[in-house]
Design a protein around this motif. Structure first.
Motif, short mmCIF file in Angstrom:
data_model
loop_
_atom_site.label_atom_id
_atom_site.label_comp_id
_atom_site.label_asym_id
_atom_site.label_seq_id
_atom_site.Cartn_x
_atom_site.Cartn_y
_atom_site.Cartn_z
N ILE A 296 0.83 -1.21 0.00
CA ILE A 296 0.00 0.00 0.00
C ILE A 296 0.87 1.26 0.00
N THR A 297 1.95 1.26 0.79
CA THR A 297 2.81 2.45 0.81
C THR A 297 3.66 2.54 -0.46
N ALA A 298 4.32 1.43 -0.82
CA ALA A 298 5.23 1.47 -1.97
C ALA A 298 4.45 1.74 -3.26
N GLY A 299 3.26 1.15 -3.36
CA GLY A 299 2.48 1.31 -4.59
C GLY A 299 1.55 2.50 -4.55
N ARG A 300 1.56 3.23 -3.44
CA ARG A 300 0.66 4.37 -3.24
C ARG A 300 -0.77 4.00 -3.62
N VAL A 301 -1.23 2.87 -3.08
CA VAL A 301 -2.59 2.41 -3.39
C VAL A 301 -3.60 3.33 -2.72
N ARG A 302 -4.60 3.75 -3.52
CA ARG A 302 -5.66 4.56 -2.94
C ARG A 302 -6.98 3.83 -3.09
N PHE A 303 -7.77 3.80 -2.04
CA PHE A 303 -9.09 3.19 -2.14
C PHE A 303 -10.10 4.30 -2.36
N ASP A 304 -10.68 4.35 -3.56
CA ASP A 304 -11.62 5.42 -3.90
C ASP A 304 -12.73 5.52 -2.87
N THR A 305 -13.20 4.35 -2.47
CA THR A 305 -14.34 4.31 -1.55
C THR A 305 -14.04 5.06 -0.27
#
Lengths: 279, 319
Positions: free
Chosen positions: B307-316
């Protein structure tokens, strides 16, 4: 002259790639079907087409072990899990998708993480719970334990769909003096039918395929679900697995799923993307 | 109050008379209370089937509970964990799991991207093709493991037969029995089963990229490779990262494939297989719980990393 030639070559390469992809995805299942129709020595050959197709593997499956019972078990467990998940999930999705309240986002994150954590992590606690409730070697124990992965998933998919419905619907109902309960059951539930079908279908497939809990929480042949029965089919000795029968069983449990998937293709893809891509 | 009045009151909230505002906020409060009522049954069930068993598992990890006498146990501190740390089979299982997850997710991502890009071109018969892709996904994991078990059979398997006749190998290989090959066979089966799923998720993301973006890039003289790396990839990156995250978490808990293909053989066992073996086969609830608690920490750490390395964002979450 050269450009059309290159374009045609590119076209051919593309279709070749497509052919490779199709063979790669479909061949293993095709091979299972072919193997299930071979018996005796033919099974150990490699013809791509059974010269003398036989049903003996299929009949052996039902006469030598309680496979019909296993199928019924799977249908019961998967069906009941879907009903409970949808019943609990629909209300929750209304709350999470339409109402703004403090703690909504953290709650969604908790639900998402539950659907992602390893099943084995709850195995001993679940074992204790199921034994405490007297549900060991009982299909209801499986229904209960499967909720751990179907419920979060159902809530997530339904919430995503719920959010897309227009605001005016609810306002109109509220103006007419409808209570939240009436709003959900009379206004949203009918509109949610397609979303519920998608979520239910995906939950059904997940429950139908589940292995770890089914293996651990059942004991006797009569209580096993199909995946466990298929994994534990054994022959006269450990070194002589009845591959023809294993393939026959594999085909039987897979064909209904493939039909479901082909019929509801669009719906499944949209459900999966709602569950993953959008969030 | 008439419907029209309510609408007007809503759109001009600051100027609305005090009574109307009080009524609206009362309504909001009522909705919020109803929301919790709707949530309650789901939360109670989730707490009972997920929260409580998880807490008990963590607790059992510090006890000497056995399956036979689960209630009769004693607190033994970190003894289970120190035994775990000294067991080479456990470290083998940790290594197997991490290797399996990394390699299979990497292959699935690249292959899935190739397939998704292929399906995203103007192609005749795209519908049936997409349906064919769903077949591996729909097949139960246990069934696909058995199908491949049969295809990989050392004496009668079709894969050995084909490779022998092509002269790629000289003698039949024992794909699942050979300790050096077993883990790679498991990876191959997992790639077959989940690549199509990856491809469909990526295809959905590709179809959201507007066509004029590509046209603009082409006019600016960007080649196909340039378009892929400078336009397509950045645009689908958020969806790609979410797909990778989900697949990685799924791969870290792998159980069915290894159990069916290689049994409890330590050369290919995952952490889940090891934990279940301790818990059920050796009846050692304490050890099994310690192993699964460790697995949860590994999964959480990997999730945080991705989540940090890929800068994952959850739209929800954002909305």
């Amino acid at each position: 002259m050269r450009r059309p030639f290159r374009r045609a070559l590119g076209r051919i390469a593309l279709y070749l790639l497509v052919a490779v992809i199709v063979v790669y995805t479909v061949f293993p299942f095709y091979w299972a079907v072919v193997s299930s129709l071979k018996s005796g020595q033919a099974l150990f050959g490699t013809e791509l087409w059974p010269r003398d197709p036989q049903w003996s593997n299929y009949t052996a499956l039902f006469s030598q072990q309680p496979f019909a019972r296993n199928i019924l078990n799977s249908v019961f467990v998967a069906g009941s899990v879907v009903l409970v998940s949808l019943a609990l999930g629909a209300g929750a999705a209304y709350a999470l998708g339409r109402v703004r309240f403090r703690g909504r986002v953290p709650l969604l994150m908790v639900i998402l993480s539950v659907s992602m954590f390893p099943q084995v992590a709850v195995l001993s606690g679940m074992f204790e719970l199921i034994r405490f409730l007297g549900l060991y070697n009982n299909l209801l124990g499986l229904t209960l334990s499967y909720l751990i992965f179907t419920l979060p998933f159902t809530v997530w998919v339904l919430t995503t769909f719920m959010r897309e419905l227009p605001q005016e619907l609810e306002e109109a109902a509220m103006v007419d003096g409808a209570t939240p309960f009436v709003t959900v059951t009379r206004v949203f539930l009918p509109l949610m039918a397609p979303a519920m079908a998608t979520a239910g279908l995906l939950a059904f497939i997940a429950a139908w395929n589940e292995f770890l809990f089914a293996l651990t929480f059942t004991l006797t042949n009569e209580m096993r679900t199909v995946p466990v029965a298929i994994a534990l089919i054994s022959g006269a000795s450990a070194f002589e697995l009845p591959w023809g029968r294993i393939m026959a069983a594999s085909v039987i449990v897979t064909v209904p799923l493939i039909l479901l998937v082909l019929v509801f293709q669009r719906r499944i893809v949209s459900g999966l993307t709602a569950g993953a891509v959008k969030g | 109050m008439s419907a029209a009045g309510e609408r007007v009151g809503r759109s001009a909230a600051p100027a609305a008379p005090l009574r109307l505002r009080a009524r609206l906020s009362g309504m909001q409060r009522r909705r919020r209370r109803a929301a919790w009522l709707f949530l309650a049954p789901m939360l109670v069930v989730l707490a009972a089937v997920a929260g409580w068993p998880l807490l008990r598992t963590v607790y059992f990890a510090f006890t000497d509970a056995t399956l036979f006498e689960i209630a009769d146990h004693q607190w033994i501190g970190v003894e289970n964990f120190s035994f775990l740390a000294s067991d080479p089979d456990w470290w083998q299982a940790v290594w197997n799991t991490l290797l399996f997850a990394t390699v299979s997710v990497a292959i699935e991502t690249v292959l899935g991207l190739v397939i998704a890009l292929t399906l995203n071109t103007k192609l005749r018969g795209r519908g049936p093709l997409r349906a064919a892709m769903l077949i591996p996904w729909a097949i139960p994991t246990v069934v696909s493991a058995q199908m491949w078990n049969w295809m990989l059979h050392d004496q009668y398997g079709v894969i050995n037969a084909v490779l022998l006749s092509l002269g790629v190998i000289a003698t039949p290989w024992a794909w699942v029995a050979d300790p050096t090959l077993a883990l790679w066979s498991v990876v191959a089966v997992d790639v077959w089963k989940t690549t199509p799923f990856m491809a469909l998720l990526l295809l959905a993301a590709l179809q959201l990229v507007p066509n004029d973006v590509y046209e603009a890039a082409r006019i600016d003289g960007l080649g196909p490779v340039g378009i892929f790396f400078r336009i397509t990839l950045p645009l689908i990156r958020p969806a790609l990262m979410v797909a990778v995250l989900f697949r990685a978490l799924d791969a870290l808990r792998v159980f069915d494939l290894m159990y069916v293909l290689t049994g409890n053989s330590p050369s290919a066992a995952s952490m889940s297989v090891y934990a279940r073996q301790q818990l059920v086969d050796f009846q050692d609830v304490g050890m099994g719980s310690a192993a699964s608690s460790f697995l949860v920490m590994v999964v959480a750490a990997c999730a945080a990393l991705i989540i940090t390395a890929g800068r994952v964002r959850f739209d929800t979450a954002g909305r």
